[in-house]
Scaffold this active site. Sequence first.
Site, PDB file in Angstrom:
ATOM      1  N   ASN A  54      44.714 102.236  89.270  1.00 44.38           N
ATOM      2  CA  ASN A  54      44.324 101.396  88.145  1.00 44.38           C
ATOM      3  C   ASN A  54      43.065 102.010  87.543  1.00 44.38           C
ATOM      4  O   ASN A  54      42.102 102.294  88.262  1.00 44.38           O
ATOM      5  CB  ASN A  54      44.045  99.968  88.604  1.00 44.38           C
ATOM      6  CG  ASN A  54      45.304  99.246  89.033  1.00 44.38           C
ATOM      7  OD1 ASN A  54      46.364  99.447  88.442  1.00 44.38           O
ATOM      8  ND2 ASN A  54      45.209  98.415  90.066  1.00 44.38           N
ATOM      9  N   HIS A 102      40.197 104.678  93.719  1.00 44.08           N
ATOM     10  CA  HIS A 102      40.998 104.459  94.925  1.00 44.08           C
ATOM     11  C   HIS A 102      42.460 104.555  94.550  1.00 44.08           C
ATOM     12  O   HIS A 102      42.895 104.045  93.520  1.00 44.08           O
ATOM     13  CB  HIS A 102      40.692 103.098  95.559  1.00 44.08           C
ATOM     14  CG  HIS A 102      40.661 101.973  94.589  1.00 44.08           C
ATOM     15  ND1 HIS A 102      39.588 101.751  93.748  1.00 44.08           N
ATOM     16  CD2 HIS A 102      41.575 101.030  94.297  1.00 44.08           C
ATOM     17  CE1 HIS A 102      39.844 100.711  92.983  1.00 44.08           C
ATOM     18  NE2 HIS A 102      41.044 100.248  93.285  1.00 44.08           N
ATOM     19  N   ARG A 116      43.026  99.814 105.097  1.00 48.02           N
ATOM     20  CA  ARG A 116      43.972  98.794 104.638  1.00 48.02           C
ATOM     21  C   ARG A 116      43.326  97.878 103.614  1.00 48.02           C
ATOM     22  O   ARG A 116      42.160  97.491 103.755  1.00 48.02           O
ATOM     23  CB  ARG A 116      44.500  97.971 105.823  1.00 48.02           C
ATOM     24  CG  ARG A 116      45.328  98.812 106.757  1.00 48.02           C
ATOM     25  CD  ARG A 116      46.159  98.000 107.733  1.00 48.02           C
ATOM     26  NE  ARG A 116      46.687  98.899 108.758  1.00 48.02           N
ATOM     27  CZ  ARG A 116      47.743  99.687 108.598  1.00 48.02           C
ATOM     28  NH1 ARG A 116      48.409  99.682 107.449  1.00 48.02           N
ATOM     29  NH2 ARG A 116      48.139 100.485 109.572  1.00 48.02           N
ATOM     30  N   ASP A 117      44.111  97.540 102.575  1.00 48.34           N
ATOM     31  CA  ASP A 117      43.636  96.601 101.560  1.00 48.34           C
ATOM     32  C   ASP A 117      43.479  95.222 102.199  1.00 48.34           C
ATOM     33  O   ASP A 117      44.323  94.781 102.974  1.00 48.34           O
ATOM     34  CB  ASP A 117      44.637  96.551 100.394  1.00 48.34           C
ATOM     35  CG  ASP A 117      44.037  95.912  99.155  1.00 48.34           C
ATOM     36  OD1 ASP A 117      43.847  96.621  98.152  1.00 48.34           O
ATOM     37  OD2 ASP A 117      43.755  94.689  99.188  1.00 48.34           O
ATOM     38  N   HIS A 122      46.070 103.387  95.455  1.00 50.92           N
ATOM     39  CA  HIS A 122      46.824 102.385  96.204  1.00 50.92           C
ATOM     40  C   HIS A 122      48.096 103.037  96.744  1.00 50.92           C
ATOM     41  O   HIS A 122      48.871 103.623  95.975  1.00 50.92           O
ATOM     42  CB  HIS A 122      47.263 101.235  95.299  1.00 50.92           C
ATOM     43  CG  HIS A 122      46.169 100.356  94.773  1.00 50.92           C
ATOM     44  ND1 HIS A 122      45.845  99.140  95.346  1.00 50.92           N
ATOM     45  CD2 HIS A 122      45.335 100.506  93.716  1.00 50.92           C
ATOM     46  CE1 HIS A 122      44.875  98.571  94.638  1.00 50.92           C
ATOM     47  NE2 HIS A 122      44.541  99.377  93.652  1.00 50.92           N
ATOM     48  N   VAL A 176      37.347  97.516  91.366  1.00 51.22           N
ATOM     49  CA  VAL A 176      36.334  98.259  92.126  1.00 51.22           C
ATOM     50  C   VAL A 176      36.216  99.634  91.482  1.00 51.22           C
ATOM     51  O   VAL A 176      37.210 100.377  91.405  1.00 51.22           O
ATOM     52  CB  VAL A 176      36.720  98.397  93.615  1.00 51.22           C
ATOM     53  CG1 VAL A 176      35.657  99.203  94.361  1.00 51.22           C
ATOM     54  CG2 VAL A 176      36.902  97.022  94.259  1.00 51.22           C
TER      55      VAL A 176
HETATM   56  P1  5GP Z   1      41.769  97.534  91.983  1.00 53.32           P
HETATM   57  O1  5GP Z   1      42.078  96.133  91.508  1.00 53.32           O
HETATM   58  O2  5GP Z   1      40.356  97.950  91.617  1.00 53.32           O
HETATM   59  O3  5GP Z   1      42.798  98.563  91.609  1.00 53.32           O
HETATM   60  O4  5GP Z   1      41.861  97.466  93.557  1.00 53.32           O
HETATM   61  C1  5GP Z   1      40.829  96.980  94.363  1.00 53.32           C
HETATM   62  C2  5GP Z   1      41.449  96.605  95.674  1.00 53.32           C
HETATM   63  O5  5GP Z   1      40.416  96.441  96.621  1.00 53.32           O
HETATM   64  C3  5GP Z   1      42.226  95.285  95.617  1.00 53.32           C
HETATM   65  O6  5GP Z   1      43.581  95.508  95.970  1.00 53.32           O
HETATM   66  C4  5GP Z   1      41.498  94.398  96.632  1.00 53.32           C
HETATM   67  O7  5GP Z   1      42.374  93.587  97.376  1.00 53.32           O
HETATM   68  C5  5GP Z   1      40.769  95.412  97.493  1.00 53.32           C
HETATM   69  N1  5GP Z   1      39.540  94.933  98.077  1.00 53.32           N
HETATM   70  C6  5GP Z   1      38.579  94.168  97.487  1.00 53.32           C
HETATM   71  N2  5GP Z   1      37.561  93.938  98.337  1.00 53.32           N
HETATM   72  C7  5GP Z   1      37.894  94.573  99.501  1.00 53.32           C
HETATM   73  C8  5GP Z   1      37.235  94.692 100.769  1.00 53.32           C
HETATM   74  O8  5GP Z   1      36.132  94.192 100.994  1.00 53.32           O
HETATM   75  N3  5GP Z   1      37.884  95.407 101.727  1.00 53.32           N
HETATM   76  C9  5GP Z   1      39.118  95.978 101.517  1.00 53.32           C
HETATM   77  N4  5GP Z   1      39.668  96.643 102.535  1.00 53.32           N
HETATM   78  N5  5GP Z   1      39.751  95.884 100.329  1.00 53.32           N
HETATM   79  C10 5GP Z   1      39.152  95.196  99.342  1.00 53.32           C
END
Ligand code: 5GP
Length: 112
Positions: A85, A98, A29-30, A100, A94
């Site tokens: 993304n 990943h 989970r996010d 979503h 990140v």
């Molecule tokens: P991005 O912005 O790279 O597409 O998505 C990264 C996602 O990782 C974001 O939706 C953010 O909320 C999530 N995220 C960041 N740090 C953590 C974490 O420590 N644990 C979890 N489960 N999600 C994280």
Amino acid sequence: MEDCLFCKIVAGEIPGDVVHATERTVAFRDVNPQAPTHVLVVPRAHHANAAELAAEDPQASAELLTTAAAVAAAEGYADYRLVFNTGAGVGQTVFHTHLHLLAGRPMTWPPG
Ligand code: 5GP
Ligand code: ZN
């Protein structure tokens, strides 16, 4: 890879709320959910983005999609949105690819 947040979650070095795992993927989970169900599906191996994963491990790439579908079904959703993304300019923060999985509320198009 050193200092990669999602590598550490896959390895169990940082806690993650894992909802599904397969040979090549882990779904958790996010931490900052944008929908009632917001799950991130990641390959166990480090790849920076979706295109690199597809080029380097097509099987894992496909498994991200089948895992996301399995999680959506398990949570009771036939309708869901999948997002990769790719690049800081569109919000990737990140750099361990990943997928979503977002579900459980109405969504508009185009995304912001
Ligand atoms: P991005 O912005 O790279 O597409 O998505 C990264 C996602 O990782 C974001 O939706 C953010 O909320 C999530 N995220 C960041 N740090 C953590 C974490 O420590 N644990 C979890 N489960 N999600 C994280
Ligand atoms: Zn990683």
